[in-house]
Write a protein that holds these residues in place. Structure first.
Motif, PDB file in Angstrom:
ATOM      1  N   GLY A  56     -58.872 -54.994   9.552  1.00  0.00           N
ATOM      2  CA  GLY A  56     -58.763 -53.780   9.419  1.00  0.00           C
ATOM      3  C   GLY A  56     -57.452 -53.412   8.973  1.00  0.00           C
ATOM      4  N   ALA A  57     -56.442 -54.284   9.026  1.00  0.00           N
ATOM      5  CA  ALA A  57     -55.111 -54.177   8.608  1.00  0.00           C
ATOM      6  C   ALA A  57     -55.254 -54.125   7.044  1.00  0.00           C
ATOM      7  CB  ALA A  57     -54.083 -55.156   9.317  1.00  0.00           C
ATOM      8  N   ALA A  58     -55.865 -55.193   6.827  1.00  0.00           N
ATOM      9  CA  ALA A  58     -56.098 -55.563   5.298  1.00  0.00           C
ATOM     10  C   ALA A  58     -56.731 -54.310   4.536  1.00  0.00           C
ATOM     11  CB  ALA A  58     -57.015 -56.987   5.151  1.00  0.00           C
ATOM     12  N   ALA A  59     -57.791 -53.802   5.230  1.00  0.00           N
ATOM     13  CA  ALA A  59     -58.471 -52.533   4.587  1.00  0.00           C
ATOM     14  C   ALA A  59     -57.425 -51.463   4.424  1.00  0.00           C
ATOM     15  CB  ALA A  59     -59.608 -52.301   5.500  1.00  0.00           C
ATOM     16  N   ASP A  60     -56.743 -51.304   5.406  1.00  0.00           N
ATOM     17  CA  ASP A  60     -55.835 -50.149   5.216  1.00  0.00           C
ATOM     18  C   ASP A  60     -54.749 -50.239   4.116  1.00  0.00           C
ATOM     19  OD1 ASP A  60     -56.093 -48.488   7.405  1.00  0.00           O
ATOM     20  OD2 ASP A  60     -54.806 -49.319   8.655  1.00  0.00           O
ATOM     21  N   ARG A  61     -54.282 -51.683   3.808  1.00  0.00           N
ATOM     22  CA  ARG A  61     -53.578 -51.831   2.647  1.00  0.00           C
ATOM     23  C   ARG A  61     -54.121 -51.933   1.128  1.00  0.00           C
ATOM     24  NH1 ARG A  61     -48.649 -56.286   2.771  1.00  0.00           N
ATOM     25  NH2 ARG A  61     -47.637 -55.903   0.629  1.00  0.00           N
ATOM     26  N   TRP A  62     -55.412 -52.545   1.093  1.00  0.00           N
ATOM     27  CA  TRP A  62     -56.141 -52.925   0.051  1.00  0.00           C
ATOM     28  C   TRP A  62     -57.309 -52.036  -0.152  1.00  0.00           C
ATOM     29  CZ3 TRP A  62     -54.033 -57.537   2.425  1.00  0.00           C
ATOM     30  CH2 TRP A  62     -52.711 -58.008   1.881  1.00  0.00           C
ATOM     31  N   GLY A  63     -57.767 -51.385   0.578  1.00  0.00           N
ATOM     32  CA  GLY A  63     -59.037 -50.715   0.759  1.00  0.00           C
ATOM     33  C   GLY A  63     -60.334 -51.502   0.826  1.00  0.00           C
ATOM     34  N   GLU A  64     -61.330 -50.659   1.039  1.00  0.00           N
ATOM     35  CA  GLU A  64     -62.797 -51.239   1.536  1.00  0.00           C
ATOM     36  C   GLU A  64     -63.119 -52.195   0.678  1.00  0.00           C
ATOM     37  OE1 GLU A  64     -61.824 -48.108   1.714  1.00  0.00           O
ATOM     38  OE2 GLU A  64     -61.669 -47.345   3.534  1.00  0.00           O
ATOM     39  N   ARG A  65     -63.087 -51.824  -0.529  1.00  0.00           N
ATOM     40  CA  ARG A  65     -64.291 -52.958  -1.664  1.00  0.00           C
ATOM     41  C   ARG A  65     -63.499 -54.067  -1.663  1.00  0.00           C
ATOM     42  NH1 ARG A  65     -63.895 -54.101  -6.843  1.00  0.00           N
ATOM     43  NH2 ARG A  65     -61.744 -53.196  -6.880  1.00  0.00           N
ATOM     44  N   VAL A  66     -62.368 -54.260  -1.999  1.00  0.00           N
ATOM     45  CA  VAL A  66     -61.718 -55.569  -1.843  1.00  0.00           C
ATOM     46  C   VAL A  66     -61.936 -56.521  -0.811  1.00  0.00           C
ATOM     47  CG1 VAL A  66     -59.656 -56.628  -2.196  1.00  0.00           C
ATOM     48  CG2 VAL A  66     -60.091 -54.966  -3.649  1.00  0.00           C
ATOM     49  N   VAL A  67     -61.740 -55.770   0.604  1.00  0.00           N
ATOM     50  CA  VAL A  67     -61.834 -56.479   1.826  1.00  0.00           C
ATOM     51  C   VAL A  67     -63.236 -57.010   2.130  1.00  0.00           C
ATOM     52  CG1 VAL A  67     -61.913 -55.988   4.397  1.00  0.00           C
ATOM     53  CG2 VAL A  67     -59.959 -55.503   2.768  1.00  0.00           C
ATOM     54  N   ILE A  68     -64.193 -56.014   1.763  1.00  0.00           N
ATOM     55  CA  ILE A  68     -65.742 -56.477   2.157  1.00  0.00           C
ATOM     56  C   ILE A  68     -66.071 -57.651   1.133  1.00  0.00           C
ATOM     57  CG2 ILE A  68     -67.981 -55.576   2.170  1.00  0.00           C
ATOM     58  CD1 ILE A  68     -67.051 -52.845   2.848  1.00  0.00           C
ATOM     59  N   ALA A  69     -65.737 -57.477  -0.213  1.00  0.00           N
ATOM     60  CA  ALA A  69     -66.213 -58.178  -1.085  1.00  0.00           C
ATOM     61  C   ALA A  69     -65.396 -59.867  -0.740  1.00  0.00           C
ATOM     62  CB  ALA A  69     -65.791 -57.955  -2.527  1.00  0.00           C
ATOM     63  N   LEU A  70     -64.324 -59.899  -0.464  1.00  0.00           N
ATOM     64  CA  LEU A  70     -63.576 -61.088  -0.106  1.00  0.00           C
ATOM     65  C   LEU A  70     -64.133 -61.811   1.249  1.00  0.00           C
ATOM     66  CD1 LEU A  70     -59.887 -60.371  -1.188  1.00  0.00           C
ATOM     67  CD2 LEU A  70     -61.611 -61.948  -2.472  1.00  0.00           C
ATOM     68  N   GLY A  71     -64.351 -60.888   2.209  1.00  0.00           N
ATOM     69  CA  GLY A  71     -64.560 -61.580   3.538  1.00  0.00           C
ATOM     70  C   GLY A  71     -66.106 -61.974   3.368  1.00  0.00           C
ATOM     71  N   LEU A  72     -67.054 -61.049   2.637  1.00  0.00           N
ATOM     72  CA  LEU A  72     -68.389 -61.505   2.650  1.00  0.00           C
ATOM     73  C   LEU A  72     -68.553 -62.719   1.813  1.00  0.00           C
ATOM     74  CD1 LEU A  72     -70.804 -60.364   4.261  1.00  0.00           C
ATOM     75  CD2 LEU A  72     -71.470 -58.935   2.153  1.00  0.00           C
ATOM     76  N   GLY A  73     -67.744 -62.652   0.702  1.00  0.00           N
ATOM     77  CA  GLY A  73     -67.622 -64.194   0.135  1.00  0.00           C
ATOM     78  C   GLY A  73     -67.264 -65.238   0.644  1.00  0.00           C
ATOM     79  N   ALA A  74     -66.323 -65.218   1.347  1.00  0.00           N
ATOM     80  CA  ALA A  74     -65.918 -66.313   2.351  1.00  0.00           C
ATOM     81  C   ALA A  74     -66.900 -66.576   3.299  1.00  0.00           C
ATOM     82  CB  ALA A  74     -64.206 -65.919   3.001  1.00  0.00           C
ATOM     83  N   ALA A  75     -67.450 -65.545   3.915  1.00  0.00           N
ATOM     84  CA  ALA A  75     -68.561 -65.994   4.960  1.00  0.00           C
ATOM     85  C   ALA A  75     -69.647 -66.695   4.024  1.00  0.00           C
ATOM     86  CB  ALA A  75     -69.084 -64.975   5.338  1.00  0.00           C
ATOM     87  N   ALA A  76     -70.159 -66.411   2.903  1.00  0.00           N
ATOM     88  CA  ALA A  76     -70.977 -67.442   2.118  1.00  0.00           C
ATOM     89  C   ALA A  76     -70.563 -68.737   2.057  1.00  0.00           C
ATOM     90  CB  ALA A  76     -71.361 -66.554   0.821  1.00  0.00           C
ATOM     91  N   GLY A  77     -69.453 -68.741   1.733  1.00  0.00           N
ATOM     92  CA  GLY A  77     -68.947 -70.054   1.514  1.00  0.00           C
ATOM     93  C   GLY A  77     -68.767 -71.080   2.925  1.00  0.00           C
ATOM     94  N   ALA A  78     -68.483 -70.412   4.179  1.00  0.00           N
ATOM     95  CA  ALA A  78     -68.699 -71.084   5.353  1.00  0.00           C
ATOM     96  C   ALA A  78     -70.051 -71.403   5.737  1.00  0.00           C
ATOM     97  CB  ALA A  78     -68.101 -70.075   6.576  1.00  0.00           C
ATOM     98  N   LEU A  79     -70.981 -70.371   5.398  1.00  0.00           N
ATOM     99  CA  LEU A  79     -72.394 -70.694   5.703  1.00  0.00           C
ATOM    100  C   LEU A  79     -73.068 -71.784   4.785  1.00  0.00           C
ATOM    101  CD1 LEU A  79     -73.417 -66.975   6.204  1.00  0.00           C
ATOM    102  CD2 LEU A  79     -73.302 -68.655   7.960  1.00  0.00           C
ATOM    103  N   ALA A  80     -72.749 -71.873   3.751  1.00  0.00           N
ATOM    104  CA  ALA A  80     -73.077 -72.919   2.809  1.00  0.00           C
ATOM    105  C   ALA A  80     -72.705 -74.320   3.273  1.00  0.00           C
ATOM    106  CB  ALA A  80     -72.558 -72.912   1.246  1.00  0.00           C
ATOM    107  N   ALA A  81     -71.363 -74.454   3.585  1.00  0.00           N
ATOM    108  CA  ALA A  81     -70.882 -75.556   4.246  1.00  0.00           C
ATOM    109  C   ALA A  81     -71.763 -75.769   5.591  1.00  0.00           C
ATOM    110  CB  ALA A  81     -69.321 -75.452   4.740  1.00  0.00           C
ATOM    111  N   ALA A  82     -71.998 -75.019   6.293  1.00  0.00           N
ATOM    112  CA  ALA A  82     -72.626 -75.275   7.355  1.00  0.00           C
ATOM    113  C   ALA A  82     -74.176 -75.718   7.184  1.00  0.00           C
ATOM    114  CB  ALA A  82     -72.892 -73.887   8.453  1.00  0.00           C
ATOM    115  N   ALA A  83     -74.610 -75.198   6.076  1.00  0.00           N
ATOM    116  CA  ALA A  83     -76.014 -75.731   5.506  1.00  0.00           C
ATOM    117  C   ALA A  83     -75.991 -76.916   5.090  1.00  0.00           C
ATOM    118  CB  ALA A  83     -76.599 -74.647   4.513  1.00  0.00           C
ATOM    119  N   TRP A  84     -75.028 -77.395   4.202  1.00  0.00           N
ATOM    120  CA  TRP A  84     -75.175 -78.627   3.635  1.00  0.00           C
ATOM    121  C   TRP A  84     -73.904 -79.694   3.808  1.00  0.00           C
ATOM    122  CZ3 TRP A  84     -76.031 -74.112   0.462  1.00  0.00           C
ATOM    123  CH2 TRP A  84     -77.250 -73.930   0.201  1.00  0.00           C
TER     124      TRP A  84
END
Length: 417
Positions: free
Chosen positions: A61-89
């Motif tokens: 939330g603090a990051a969204a205040d500073r850098w905006g919603e678009r950047v925060v959602i894209a970065l976070g969801l991309g990082a989640a994709a990486g963690a899930l890929a690691a969990a898968a393989w």
């Protein structure tokens, strides 16, 4: 037209996040058979993404205040994709798998912190119930998508196939957000002076937070254990049980839209929330009864319970933002979101322990009682919130307002829905 595109993107991002945060229960049968885990151990894994989510909500939330919603959602969801890929393989063993689920949940918290603000910033008050109702369909849609896709993927390709699907889904939505999303403008005059603390001398917000957190208990009891209940009690296959639950989650998505529109038409959020809590208590109690004495009605009532328990979430978030006001809505929604997700993290392992020690019906009976308590503490009216909604719904405020409108200011703050 642009506001509807932002609503679609925000809902898609939240759906992808919900698919993995709340979708692990649909791998319960495979985890028990393939990994030879107990139901209690599966319950702990189910709680891992939510635990990570709760730990990271405020920081995102603090990051969204500073850098905006678009950047925060894209970065976070991309990082989640990486963690899930690691969990898968790359995960070996329950501990490593659980740790990666915690990391994925922490990354996915970015969506919870910013996507609500992305949506509310583009809508004025008289469409806000509908807009947030649509956005809140992401939880049942994500759970329904997981219920429909993950059991057959796990059956055909093992846990790697199911988790890989979640990784790809999050990665694709992250790219769409990065390319097409646009942040709503910040409200002008938001820093004109300190606003009064809405918690001081008034327990209304705390009652909303508490009642909404209690309603998470029946929602996650039904959502997390419906599949294994149908397998264990009724002898269904995991694939067929997942298909039925997907239908139920689809009905849950529809219920949020209908309830949101209903609240817009009557200009009130909390009275409908109380009524729905009462009905939820009755339906979940009936589900407990048919679980104790299995019958064909067990599956029917599970569908109704899953659909109904999803209906109040948008009401509680919207009423919190309206009551808190522009200067405090972020913090108030942060408290609200944290309370709900803490409850969501506790419910699966706690209910798994109760069910393992007794049977399914005591767990559902406890969930029904919790919904009844929630109905008692919902504040049925708030003059302050009603006055704010009326003011923001005045004729000079367009329903399709541009960024920075009253809706945008109501959604501004550290953490959003």
């Amino acid at each position: 037209m642009r506001r509807w595109m932002m609503l679609a993107l925000g809902t898609a991002a939240q759906t992808a996040a919900c698919a993995f945060v709340y979708g692990i229960p649909y791998l319960a049968d495979d985890l028990r058979k393939q990994e030879q885990l107990t139901l209690t151990q599966v319950g702990l894994l189910v709680a891992c993404p939510t635990a990570g989510l709760v730990l990271a909500l405020y920081l995102w939330g603090a990051a969204a205040d500073r850098w905006g919603e678009r950047v925060v959602i894209a970065l976070g969801l991309g990082a989640a994709a990486g963690a899930l890929a690691a969990a898968a393989w790359g995960a070996h063993g329950m501990v490593a798998f659980g740790a990666l689920l915690v990391l994925a949940g922490a990354a996915g918290a970015s969506v919870y912190s910013a996507s609500g603000r992305l949506v509310m910033g583009w809508f004025a008050a008289r469409e806000r119930g509908l807009a947030m109702g649509i956005r809140q369909t992401s939880t049942p849609l994500g759970m329904g998508l997981a219920a429909l896709a993950m059991p057959p993927l796990a059956a055909a390709h093992g846990l790697t196939g199911a988790m890989g699907f979640l990784a790809v889904l999050c990665g694709v939505i992250a790219v769409l957000i990065a390319v097409f999303a646009a942040d709503p403008a910040r409200a002008k005059g938001a820093a004109a002076g300190p606003a009064p603390n809405p918690y001081r001398g008034d327990h209304t917000l705390w009652r909303i937070h508490g009642s909404a957190a209690l309603l998470v208990v029946p929602q996650f009891t039904a959502g997390a254990f419906a599949l294994v209940l149908l397998v264990d009690v009724r002898g269904w296959s995991p694939v067929h049980a997942g298909q039925l639950i997907a239908v139920a989650q689809g009905l849950g998505a529809v219920s949020r839209i209908v309830v949101g529109r209903w609240s817009d038409r009557i200009g009130e959020r909390l009275r409908p929330m109380r009524r729905l809590a009462v009905v939820t208590s009755a339906v979940v109690a009936a589900t407990a009864l048919t679980t104790a004495f299995p019958s064909p009605l067990t599956a029917v009532l599970l569908v109704v319970a899953i659909a109904l328990t999803a209906s109040t979430n948008g009401l509680s978030f919207t009423s919190t933002a309206e009551l808190a006001g522009p200067a405090w809505s972020g913090r108030a929604l942060g408290v609200h979101n944290t309370g709900q997700n803490l409850t969501a993290a506790v419910v699966p392992p706690a209910m798994a322990a109760i069910i393992s020690a007794t049977a399914y019906w005591p767990g559902f009976a406890l969930a029904a009682a919790t919904a009844g308590v929630s109905a008692l503490i919902v504040p049925v009216t708030s003059r302050r919130a009603a006055a704010r909604v009326a003011a923001e719904s005045a004729p000079e405020s367009e329903a399709g307002s541009a960024p920075g409108s009253a809706a945008g200011s109501a959604a501004d703050g550290t953490i959003s829905a």
